[in-house]
Design a protein around this motif. Structure first.
Motif, PDB file in Angstrom:
ATOM      1  N   LEU A 124      -5.432  -7.734  -1.555  1.00 56.02           N
ATOM      2  CA  LEU A 124      -5.571  -8.892  -2.441  1.00 56.02           C
ATOM      3  C   LEU A 124      -4.259  -9.671  -2.512  1.00 56.02           C
ATOM      4  N   GLY A 125      -3.163  -8.971  -2.723  1.00 56.74           N
ATOM      5  CA  GLY A 125      -1.864  -9.632  -2.807  1.00 56.74           C
ATOM      6  C   GLY A 125      -1.481 -10.328  -1.521  1.00 56.74           C
ATOM      7  N   ALA A 126      -1.718  -9.673  -0.390  1.00 60.53           N
ATOM      8  CA  ALA A 126      -1.352 -10.253   0.910  1.00 60.53           C
ATOM      9  C   ALA A 126      -2.225 -11.452   1.261  1.00 60.53           C
ATOM     10  N   THR A 127      -3.501 -11.401   0.930  1.00 59.58           N
ATOM     11  CA  THR A 127      -4.435 -12.476   1.286  1.00 59.58           C
ATOM     12  C   THR A 127      -4.129 -13.767   0.541  1.00 59.58           C
ATOM     13  N   VAL A 128      -3.838 -13.662  -0.745  1.00 53.65           N
ATOM     14  CA  VAL A 128      -3.556 -14.857  -1.550  1.00 53.65           C
ATOM     15  C   VAL A 128      -2.364 -15.629  -0.976  1.00 53.65           C
ATOM     16  N   VAL A 129      -1.356 -14.931  -0.491  1.00 53.96           N
ATOM     17  CA  VAL A 129      -0.137 -15.576   0.009  1.00 53.96           C
ATOM     18  C   VAL A 129      -0.352 -16.235   1.378  1.00 53.96           C
ATOM     19  N   THR A 130      -1.106 -15.604   2.257  1.00 60.33           N
ATOM     20  CA  THR A 130      -1.185 -16.062   3.656  1.00 60.33           C
ATOM     21  C   THR A 130      -2.468 -16.796   4.020  1.00 60.33           C
ATOM     22  N   TYR A 131      -3.353 -17.051   3.060  1.00 58.08           N
ATOM     23  CA  TYR A 131      -4.650 -17.642   3.381  1.00 58.08           C
ATOM     24  C   TYR A 131      -4.576 -18.994   4.118  1.00 58.08           C
ATOM     25  N   PRO A 132      -3.705 -19.930   3.727  1.00 59.05           N
ATOM     26  CA  PRO A 132      -3.651 -21.215   4.445  1.00 59.05           C
ATOM     27  C   PRO A 132      -3.454 -21.072   5.954  1.00 59.05           C
ATOM     28  N   LEU A 133      -2.655 -20.100   6.373  1.00 55.74           N
ATOM     29  CA  LEU A 133      -2.446 -19.880   7.810  1.00 55.74           C
ATOM     30  C   LEU A 133      -3.728 -19.411   8.481  1.00 55.74           C
ATOM     31  N   TYR A 175       0.822  -1.212   0.000  1.00 56.54           N
ATOM     32  CA  TYR A 175       0.000   0.000   0.000  1.00 56.54           C
ATOM     33  C   TYR A 175       0.855   1.261   0.000  1.00 56.54           C
ATOM     34  N   GLU A 176       1.804   1.334   0.915  1.00 61.81           N
ATOM     35  CA  GLU A 176       2.624   2.542   1.025  1.00 61.81           C
ATOM     36  C   GLU A 176       3.542   2.711  -0.185  1.00 61.81           C
ATOM     37  N   THR A 177       4.024   1.581  -0.726  1.00 62.78           N
ATOM     38  CA  THR A 177       4.872   1.668  -1.922  1.00 62.78           C
ATOM     39  C   THR A 177       4.085   2.235  -3.093  1.00 62.78           C
ATOM     40  N   MET A 178       2.871   1.695  -3.317  1.00 63.04           N
ATOM     41  CA  MET A 178       2.026   2.194  -4.414  1.00 63.04           C
ATOM     42  C   MET A 178       1.590   3.637  -4.169  1.00 63.04           C
ATOM     43  N   LEU A 179       1.278   3.962  -2.897  1.00 61.17           N
ATOM     44  CA  LEU A 179       0.843   5.316  -2.566  1.00 61.17           C
ATOM     45  C   LEU A 179       1.950   6.332  -2.809  1.00 61.17           C
ATOM     46  N   ASN A 180       3.171   6.008  -2.379  1.00 61.92           N
ATOM     47  CA  ASN A 180       4.301   6.919  -2.572  1.00 61.92           C
ATOM     48  C   ASN A 180       4.618   7.122  -4.054  1.00 61.92           C
ATOM     49  N   LYS A 181       4.535   6.030  -4.828  1.00 58.57           N
ATOM     50  CA  LYS A 181       4.794   6.149  -6.267  1.00 58.57           C
ATOM     51  C   LYS A 181       3.740   7.018  -6.939  1.00 58.57           C
ATOM     52  N   LEU A 182       2.489   6.855  -6.514  1.00 54.78           N
ATOM     53  CA  LEU A 182       1.411   7.661  -7.086  1.00 54.78           C
ATOM     54  C   LEU A 182       1.595   9.138  -6.744  1.00 54.78           C
ATOM     55  N   GLN A 219     -14.410 -10.409   0.918  1.00 53.14           N
ATOM     56  CA  GLN A 219     -14.631  -9.764   2.217  1.00 53.14           C
ATOM     57  C   GLN A 219     -13.429  -8.920   2.647  1.00 53.14           C
ATOM     58  N   SER A 220     -12.243  -9.509   2.569  1.00 49.53           N
ATOM     59  CA  SER A 220     -11.055  -8.807   3.081  1.00 49.53           C
ATOM     60  C   SER A 220     -10.648  -7.638   2.196  1.00 49.53           C
ATOM     61  N   VAL A 221     -10.779  -7.816   0.884  1.00 49.49           N
ATOM     62  CA  VAL A 221     -10.430  -6.719  -0.027  1.00 49.49           C
ATOM     63  C   VAL A 221     -11.389  -5.545   0.157  1.00 49.49           C
ATOM     64  N   LEU A 222     -12.680  -5.845   0.250  1.00 48.90           N
ATOM     65  CA  LEU A 222     -13.668  -4.786   0.468  1.00 48.90           C
ATOM     66  C   LEU A 222     -13.448  -4.101   1.809  1.00 48.90           C
ATOM     67  N   ALA A 223     -13.215  -4.914   2.865  1.00 50.89           N
ATOM     68  CA  ALA A 223     -13.005  -4.349   4.203  1.00 50.89           C
ATOM     69  C   ALA A 223     -11.752  -3.483   4.250  1.00 50.89           C
ATOM     70  N   ALA A 224     -10.658  -3.968   3.648  1.00 51.16           N
ATOM     71  CA  ALA A 224      -9.408  -3.210   3.664  1.00 51.16           C
ATOM     72  C   ALA A 224      -9.538  -1.908   2.885  1.00 51.16           C
ATOM     73  N   LEU A 257      -6.143   1.396  -4.006  1.00 48.86           N
ATOM     74  CA  LEU A 257      -4.813   0.982  -3.548  1.00 48.86           C
ATOM     75  C   LEU A 257      -4.918   0.006  -2.374  1.00 48.86           C
ATOM     76  N   GLY A 258      -5.833   0.295  -1.446  1.00 46.22           N
ATOM     77  CA  GLY A 258      -6.051  -0.598  -0.311  1.00 46.22           C
ATOM     78  C   GLY A 258      -6.537  -1.957  -0.759  1.00 46.22           C
ATOM     79  N   ALA A 259      -7.426  -1.985  -1.752  1.00 42.84           N
ATOM     80  CA  ALA A 259      -7.957  -3.248  -2.269  1.00 42.84           C
ATOM     81  C   ALA A 259      -6.858  -4.084  -2.926  1.00 42.84           C
ATOM     82  N   LEU A 260      -6.019  -3.456  -3.744  1.00 45.89           N
ATOM     83  CA  LEU A 260      -4.935  -4.172  -4.423  1.00 45.89           C
ATOM     84  C   LEU A 260      -3.918  -4.726  -3.425  1.00 45.89           C
ATOM     85  N   ALA A 261      -3.580  -3.929  -2.421  1.00 43.47           N
ATOM     86  CA  ALA A 261      -2.607  -4.358  -1.419  1.00 43.47           C
ATOM     87  C   ALA A 261      -3.131  -5.560  -0.627  1.00 43.47           C
TER      88      ALA A 261
END
Length: 339
Positions: A246-255, A211-218, A305-310, A240-244
């Motif tokens: 989405l990426g984090a959720t796909v990686v950590t969902y099994p946990l 999020y912060e990386t994309m925000l700073n670049k923008l 749910q998580s993308v919308l909430a974030a 930006l919050g939704a994209l950030a």
């Protein structure tokens, strides 16, 4: 008011609003994650279909089971996270400026430092608020049963005085769940699932780093295109919050699935495959009896749910921070100069 306090309160407010909007999806997702069916069915009902089933079989209120402790947990989690995040972030910025004076770096906080700051904030948050989420998970996964489906209950052991009555389900409120968790595991029972949750700190860490990386670049791109203008709109913050997330959720969902399994009510009798002694035991049994598919149950619901909430959280939080700072600035300016 300190910048850390402003961000903490804004984060809590944004979290509560996001939770209210997406809570039914969260309840359905938690139920999907904790399903113990060992055979993969040909067709699984979707999130909307499951929500309709819950309404039809258990009533509207079950979609909001555990909402009160969840709102408390959300406010506490977001408040704690953003408060400590801002404190650690300020320290990282000071350290970056000091290094720049020594000729190291450009004075800005890099991606690695942002990751460390988010991870430390997440660990503090998890350790302080895990008991709340254990209670919330229990309440979300509790299935309301009708009186007709309850077995008859013998109210006396004396065969001459045996009274048979329809068993009533116990009142399943917050206090009941707290007592149930304590009776099962004592004080430490409120920290069930804390190990995978601590590992899952990487989720918000990656989320905020992205999020912060994309925000700073923008902001930099906008500053180059328009002089003295690096503002970002609420809609852009939302995206930006939704994209950030989405990426984090796909990686950590099994946990997240393992954590939900551990925090849900454990089956202590019957099929041992449904009872988990700890994190490693849960992982081994899920792989053995359900395959890797078990680690991704309800992932599509969680992403929505998580993308919308974030996205809502980031948008509301940024607007609240701007509003509070604006009010404080005007308040200072309006004070008469007595010197």
């Amino acid at each position: 008011m300190s910048d850390a306090a402003i961000n903490g309160l804004a984060g809590a407010g944004g979290g509560i609003i996001a939770q209210l909007i997406t809570y039914p999806l969260q309840t359905v997702n938690t139920r999907q994650q904790t399903e113990r069916d060992l055979k993969k069915e040909k067709r699984k009902p979707g999130a909307i279909e499951q929500m309709c089933q819950v309404i039809q079989n258990e009533g509207w209120e079950r979609l909001y089971g555990g909402l009160t402790p969840s709102l408390v947990g959300t406010a506490a989690s977001q408040g704690v996270y953003y408060y400590f995040y801002q404190i650690f972030r300020n320290k990282a910025e000071v350290s970056a400026l000091e290094r720049s004076k020594m000729g190291i770096g450009d004075g800005s906080v890099g991606m690695l430092s942002s990751l460390v700051v988010a991870a430390l904030s997440g660990c503090v948050n998890v350790l302080l608020t895990n008991p709340i989420w254990v209670v919330v998970t229990r309440m979300q996964t509790h299935r309301k049963t009708s009186k007709k489906s309850q077995p008859d209950q013998i109210l006396s052991t004396d065969p001459d005085e045996a009274i048979v009555a329809a068993a009533e389900p116990p009142p399943f409120g917050t206090c009941y769940v707290v007592k149930e968790v304590y009776d099962e595991g004592g004080f430490l029972g409120f920290w069930r699932g804390v190990f995978p949750t601590l590992i899952m700190v990487s989720n918000p860490s990656m989320q905020f780093m992205l999020y912060e990386t994309m925000l700073n670049k923008l902001k930099k791109r906008r500053a180059l295109n328009k002089k003295n203008n690096n503002g970002v709109t609420a809609l852009e913050i939302f995206l930006l919050g939704a994209l950030a997330k989405l990426g984090a959720t796909v990686v950590t969902y099994p946990l997240l699935v393992v954590k939900s399994r551990l925090q849900a009510k454990q089956v202590t009798t019957g099929d041992k495959r449904h009872h988990y002694k700890g994190t490693l035991d849960a992982i081994i049994k899920m792989i053995r009896y359900e395959g890797f598919y078990g680690f991704y149950k309800g992932m599509s619901t969680k992403i929505v749910q998580s993308v919308l909430a974030a996205a809502v959280l980031f948008m509301v939080k940024e607007e609240l921070v701007k509003g509070v700072r604006f009010l404080l600035t005007n308040k200072v300016k309006s004070k008469p100069n007595l010197t």
